[in-house]
Scaffold this motif. Structure first.
Motif, mmCIF file in Angstrom:
data_model
loop_
_atom_site.group_PDB
_atom_site.id
_atom_site.type_symbol
_atom_site.label_atom_id
_atom_site.label_comp_id
_atom_site.label_asym_id
_atom_site.label_seq_id
_atom_site.Cartn_x
_atom_site.Cartn_y
_atom_site.Cartn_z
ATOM 1 N N PHE A 9 48.244 -15.959 63.209
ATOM 2 C CA PHE A 9 49.423 -15.209 62.785
ATOM 3 C C PHE A 9 49.370 -13.875 63.493
ATOM 4 N N GLY A 11 51.528 -10.213 64.902
ATOM 5 C CA GLY A 11 52.639 -9.332 64.584
ATOM 6 C C GLY A 11 52.858 -8.297 65.667
ATOM 7 N N GLN A 34 51.550 -19.448 64.537
ATOM 8 C CA GLN A 34 52.608 -19.031 63.634
ATOM 9 C C GLN A 34 53.048 -17.653 64.087
ATOM 10 N N GLY A 36 54.816 -14.167 63.534
ATOM 11 C CA GLY A 36 55.241 -13.257 62.480
ATOM 12 C C GLY A 36 56.617 -12.709 62.795
ATOM 13 N N PRO A 37 57.205 -11.972 61.869
ATOM 14 C CA PRO A 37 58.570 -11.467 62.048
ATOM 15 C C PRO A 37 58.777 -10.613 63.295
ATOM 16 N N LYS A 38 57.801 -9.778 63.629
ATOM 17 C CA LYS A 38 57.973 -8.912 64.801
ATOM 18 C C LYS A 38 57.940 -9.718 66.093
ATOM 19 N N ASP A 39 56.984 -10.641 66.198
ATOM 20 C CA ASP A 39 56.944 -11.497 67.383
ATOM 21 C C ASP A 39 58.189 -12.372 67.460
ATOM 22 N N VAL A 67 57.159 -20.282 61.994
ATOM 23 C CA VAL A 67 57.505 -18.865 62.083
ATOM 24 C C VAL A 67 57.596 -18.304 60.669
ATOM 25 N N HIS A 68 57.339 -17.022 60.554
ATOM 26 C CA HIS A 68 57.432 -16.355 59.258
ATOM 27 C C HIS A 68 58.589 -15.382 59.334
ATOM 28 N N HIS A 71 59.533 -10.266 55.798
ATOM 29 C CA HIS A 71 59.031 -10.395 54.424
ATOM 30 C C HIS A 71 58.728 -9.065 53.756
ATOM 31 N N THR A 106 58.788 -19.936 57.114
ATOM 32 C CA THR A 106 58.333 -19.472 55.808
ATOM 33 C C THR A 106 59.181 -18.281 55.378
#
Length: 167
Positions: A9, A11, A34, A36-39, A67-68, A71, A106
């Motif tokens: 994970f 970021g 996975q 993260g939101p920034k990537d 992907v997340h 959050h 997610t």
């Protein structure tokens, strides 16, 4: 399927630095990434970043599996903020996931309270109206599920209500 220890994970560009030229991750059995939101957002906003990330994943025999979505407190479906704010950030994440061919995203259903150092920076929701939160979550999912289906994504819901037994 759960592949313990095989998902990285990252970021905000950290993930790129971690996999660039690092065959040792592949040698260690790490195959799935996975974002993260920034990537995830960088994959949309920066064509060169996207191209290099996909290239490095391919060279290192890794697959972006999940992907997340964003959050932060205001991005969680059950948080008492205007529904449009929550839904728009999640729809954007679903669209990016779909453009990458990623099939799982997610999304947090609740992130109701920050404690300690986070409270002063991000706010505190000491009491959450659970019936209202449930309605917000359902209303948001009514919008997000068709978008996920269109993008061939499955939504994985992550619950961070506090206390954890309340939702």
């Amino acid at each position: 399927q759960v592949h313990v220890g095989r998902i990285i994970f990252g970021g905000g560009g950290i993930l790129m630095g971690m996999i660039q030229g690092k065959q040792k991750f592949a040698a260690a059995g790490i195959k799935f990434l996975q974002l993260g939101p920034k990537d995830l957002q960088l994959m949309k906003d920066d064509a060169a970043y996207r191209k290099e990330m996909l290239h490095q994943a391919e060279v290192n025999k890794m697959t972006i599996r999940d992907v997340h979505a964003p959050h932060q407190t205001a991005d969680s479906l059950g948080t008492p903020v205007p529904l449009e704010l929550i839904v728009n950030s999640q729809l954007n994440a679903i669209d990016i996931a779909g453009s990458l061919g990623v099939t799982t995203i997610t999304i947090h259903v609740g992130r109701t309270r920050r404690t300690g150092e986070f409270a002063k920076d991000f706010g505190l929701y000491p009491y959450v109206d659970l019936p209202a939160a449930e309605k917000r979550i359902c209303d948001a999912l009514d919008i997000l599920i068709p978008a996920a289906e269109k993008n061939k994504c499955v939504i994985a819901l992550e619950n961070l209500f506090l206390p954890p037994t309340c939702a």
